[in-house]
Design an enzyme around this catalytic site. Structure first.
Site: not given
Ligand code: FES
Ligand code: FES
Length: 911
Positions: A676, A862-863, A866
């Protein structure tokens, strides 16, 4: 009539005195701030104060509160003013999904009533009965220790929202208990649905007539069976709809739904399982990979006679050549267990018919996929389904698959009455997806200087009874097999294998956490074999910008592993020195230090992955971000606004949010694969830029113009020129009544993988390194994680507080994966027997944020979702090995397994 004081007011309730207080508070008195996660005293979500002391409201009967004083979370801020404790929670980012937050706040409030200045140990003791699956507890503890009057932080100036430690824009509702989760809102005339599920992992069954049951229970309005489901198969992939909504004559796992009872709640809950006219024909189940692959094994699905759902492959160079050139080789074999998501909110929601459409209000990570899947099952056009996501009390991948949605939709449609359902804790654990158990064999080789030359892996994943996300795991695993290292010769194979286990699906990492345990064990072995420091070995081999991955992808930027490792150097060396000194004292307690690295491809693997966002401005000058990106606690609601606000050039405080409603937002894709921030963040940025362009064009201003919002107008200034756009004079367009809207879309550039797994599976990757200090009791086998230092390259931290929160939470789940979490069907189907980390299990955590900007990312982001979890287990297992010499071959590393590994190591040394 039971009389008691409730939040300072005398209250009377006419209800049976044996009813649970939590139920009375929620259902009779509408105080849904008291949450229910287990109804068994295990999770603490229902914590309230009874005469000032914390108790679990689910364990207190209504009769017990006669004449006493009950305080719920609603009582902490009766006049809408947050208590100091609640303000501190908000300031510290102590709430993520928020489902545990009222319980946490009440437990802390109880402590603070008797002890105004508690120590950290006292805080941890007081919060020990409340489970949180999101935060890793650190920010909650910080918040309780810092209950001081503090001015509200100033909102970020225009243009500086990205990078600001902005409190969650949707945080207050979580802290006051007013947030509406799946079980918290429903029409008054709702009927209740309860699924009847298989007690067998493999069985045939026949159903008899329900006439007698209905005669005995006139409140039973409907019995749904497979015959009522128009298209009785669903699944994540368009070409694999292998899971029935209701089983038809055959069940493939314990917990599979065979029928559903619908009626008034008392009736439906009062029907005993043995009243159901069902005859079972149990068969020996196939639960392990080995058994499912054995010649002549029972076949789960005729379409896959070998029980292999799918195979994955990445091949680069020639493995044998690399191995032959090597100075040193190492091999490993590991096995992991089923792991349960254990979000504190069980699946819940309601459906109602609206003319020729169905509306579903329920917890989910993926509203648009739910819409399409329910439409498929009901043979409706997707436009006839509306999904309105409730707040999501944790997901971690487990709320990506359908659960109750098709059942409540079918029942509401047939009865033309709203129908609600809330899974019990055991039902949630039995019936929903799990992390894939893995059986991995891997080998790696390097030259005398420590340069990796070859890496081989065979990884089998138990995908359970249905496909779910099995293909995603099988495809993602070989790509990530080598870990974040450059290796010229690679051969990595994976298989997802059907068994009679629960369907294994998406769980924070899609198979990569299991693989990381293997590749990091090999890095330790090789480093030891050539006498090199474990951190320096990884630093030497780290993928950097300019390097080629195992799929032949050339990384062009934002590959920050080396920087993460450099950030760990000092704490690593200090910890190694400390441990050596401590271990010299002898005794059963041994300390070790371990390190784990990871990389993680952001978004779908080699598949289209688009997201679209819209921002509108009303005549009154109110901005609305219509975001289809569901916030499951990770904070996307807040960062989407931060990004959009800076792109538009207006303050975050001017925004309101509409999230997830499929009638009111564009499809932003699912909240999974850590996508997201990168994908939808780019779409939110583009939407803000689009609206800004329109405003600049209307005012004939250049790029550098400054915008200001006034009532019903936008003021633009540039180089001494001023121009006003009178919004009230513009015609509203569209159902939301906005006068101008900006739209943005982003789809990461990837390519398909060829038959040898070569291509560009992801547009960007997150990188990280974590180190863990662990104390092992060599007599008991117990392990205590003392400290973790986590360095993560996130490209750009849009909101550093939230990034830290994600890392804390990921570490908590990684610790659980390493040391305690093991789901066993029929055994650990509740939060008493299935252990997840409590506040006392979490170590001190130091977070180091590395920002190696991703040129394709929104402001470089980025993210982190995880990546936060993946390196933790390898670091902990490496520390156990460093402390004891023991190699853990089977996760979790429970005390018996640790003792067995220590014994095996001792025998090896003796030989
Ligand atoms: S709901 Fe009461 S302890 Fe879990
Ligand atoms: S914030 Fe604690 S369970 Fe989600």
């Amino acid at each position: 009539m039971i009389r008691f004081a409730l939040n300072g007011r005398s209250t009377e309730v006419a209800a049976p005195s044996g009813r649970r207080l939590s139920d009375v508070l929620r259902e009779d008195l509408g105080l849904t701030g008291t949450k229910v996660g287990c109804n068994a005293g295990d999770c603490g979500a229902c914590t309230i104060l009874l005469d000032g002391e914390q108790v679990c409201a689910c364990l207190v009967s209504l009769g017990q509160v006669e004449g006493r004083e009950v305080t719920t979370v609603e009582g902490l801020s009766p006049d809408g003013m947050l208590s100091g404790l609640q303000q501190s929670f908000h300031r510290h980012g102590a709430a993520q999904c928020g489902i545990c937050t009222p319980g946490m706040v009440m437990a802390a409030a109880s402590l603070l009533r008797r002890n105004h200045r508690p120590s950290q140990a006292e805080v941890e003791d007081a919060l020990g009965g409340v489970l949180c699956r999101c935060t890793g507890y650190r920010k909650i503890v910080e918040a309780v220790l810092d209950v001081t009057p503090a001015p509200a932080p100033k909102p970020p100036r225009v243009g500086t929202a990205v990078g600001a430690r902005l409190s969650k824009l949707d945080g207050l509702a979580k802290i006051t208990g007013s947030e509406r989760f799946g079980a918290d809102a429903f029409p008054a005339d709702c009927l209740w649905l309860r699924a009847i599920r298989s007690p067998h992992a493999s069985a045939g069954f026949t159903l008899d007539s329900f006439k007698a049951l209905r005669r005995r229970h006139p409140g039973l309005a409907l019995v749904l069976t497979a015959a009522d489901v128009p298209d009785n198969g669903f699944g994540i992939y368009p070409d694999i709809k292998d899971q029935p909504v209701l089983a038809q004559g055959l069940v493939r796992y314990r917990g599979e739904a065979v029928l559903a009872l619908v009626g008034d709640r008392v009736t439906v809950e009062g029907i005993a399982d043995n009243e159901i006219p069902i005859t079972w024909d149990p068969r020996p189940p196939v639960t392990e990979i080995e058994a499912a692959l054995a010649p002549g094994a029972p076949v789960l699905h005729a379409s896959h006679p070998d029980n292999v759902l799918i195979r994955g492959l990445v091949k680069k160079g020639a493995l044998e050549t690399g191995l032959a050139q090597a100075a040193v080789r190492a091999s490993t074999a590991i096995e992991t267990s089923w792991v349960e998501h254990a979000y504190i909110e069980p699946e819940a929601g309601y459906a109602r018919r609206a003319g020729e459409r169905i509306e579903i209000f329920a917890c989910t990570q993926t509203p648009y996929m739910d819409r399409d899947e329910v439409a498929h099952v009901m043979r409706f056009d997707p436009a006839r389904i509306r999904i309105i996501p409730s707040a999501c009390g944790g997901g971690f991948g487990g709320k990506l698959d359908l659960s109750l949605q098709p059942l409540i939709a079918l029942a509401a449609w047939k009865l033309d009455r709203p129908v609600r359902c809330t899974y019990s804790r055991p039902e949630s654990m039995r019936s929903t997806t799990k992390r894939h158990p893995a059986r991995i064999r891997a080998e790696a080789a390097c030259d005398q200087e420590g340069r990796l030359l070859a890496f081989g892996m065979e990884a089998d994943f138990n995908t359970g009874a249905y496909a779910s996300w099995g293909p995603t795991v099988a495809n993602r695993v070989p790509v990530h097999a080598t870990g974040p290292y450059k290796v010229p010769h690679v051969l990595a194979r994976s298989r997802a294998i059907f068994t009679n286990g629960p369907p294994a699906g998406a769980f924070r990492g899609f198979g990569v956490p299991q693989v990381a345990v293997a590749h990091e064990a090999l890095m330790d072995d090789l480093a030891e074999a050539i006498g090199m420091d474990r951190l320096e070995f990884r630093h030497l081999n780290a993928l950097r910008a300019g390097d080629e991955t195992a799929t032949g992808q050339r990384l062009t930027a934002s590959a920050g592993l080396a920087r993460c490792l450099e950030a760990l150097r000092r704490p690593w060396r200090r910890a190694l020195g400390d441990v050596e000194t401590i271990n010299r004292t002898g005794g059963a307690l041994k300390r070790g230090v371990g390190i784990g690295c990871m990389w993680y491809g952001i978004g779908n693997t080699s598949l289209p992955n688009p997201s679209a966002m819209r921002v509108g401005i009303s005549r009154e000058g109110k901005l609305t971000l219509y975001s289809g990106a569901v916030d499951i606690g990770q904070g996307s609601n807040t960062i989407m606004v931060q990004i959009c606000a800076d792109a538009l050039g207006l303050p975050v405080g001017a925004f309101r949010l509409v999230t997830g409603d499929t009638d009111r937002t564009l499809d932003a894709g699912k909240t999974s694969a850590s996508r997201q921030a990168f994908v939808s963040g780019n779409a939110a940025k583009a939407a803000g830029e689009d609206l800004r362009r329109q405003l600049l064009r209307m005012a004939n201003m250049g790029e550098g113009a400054k915008l200001e919002l006034g009532e019903g107008r936008v003021l633009l200034k540039e180089a001494g020129r001023r121009k006003t756009i009178e919004l009230g004079k513009l015609e509203p367009a569209g159902p939301e009544g906005d006068v101008l809207t900006g739209e943005g879309r982003f789809d990461p550039p990837t390519t398909a993988l060829d038959k040898e797994g070569q291509g560009v599976p992801y547009a960007t990757y997150g990188f990280a390194a974590q180190m863990a200090e662990v104390e092992v009791d060599c007599e008991l086998g117990s392990c205590k994680v003392l400290r973790i230092v986590a360095a993560h390259d996130v490209g750009k931290a849009i909101n550093p507080t939230q990034v830290e929160g994600q890392i804390h939470g990921g570490i908590a789940q990684g610790l659980g994966f390493a040391l305690m979490e093991e789901y066993v069907p029929g055994v650990s189907e509740n939060l008493h027997d299935y252990l997840i980390p409590t506040v006392g299990d979490l170590p001190e955590i130091e977070v180091i944020i590395v920002e190696d900007a991703e040129p394709l990312g929104p402001y470089g982001a980025k993210g982190i979702g995880e990546p936060a979890l993946i390196p933790t287990a390898p670091a902990i297992l490496g520390a156990i090995r460093h402390a004891t010499g023991a190699r853990i071959a089977r996760l979790p590393a429970t005390p018996e397994r640790v003792l067995a590994a220590i014994a095996a190591e001792g025998e090896g040394r003796t030989k």
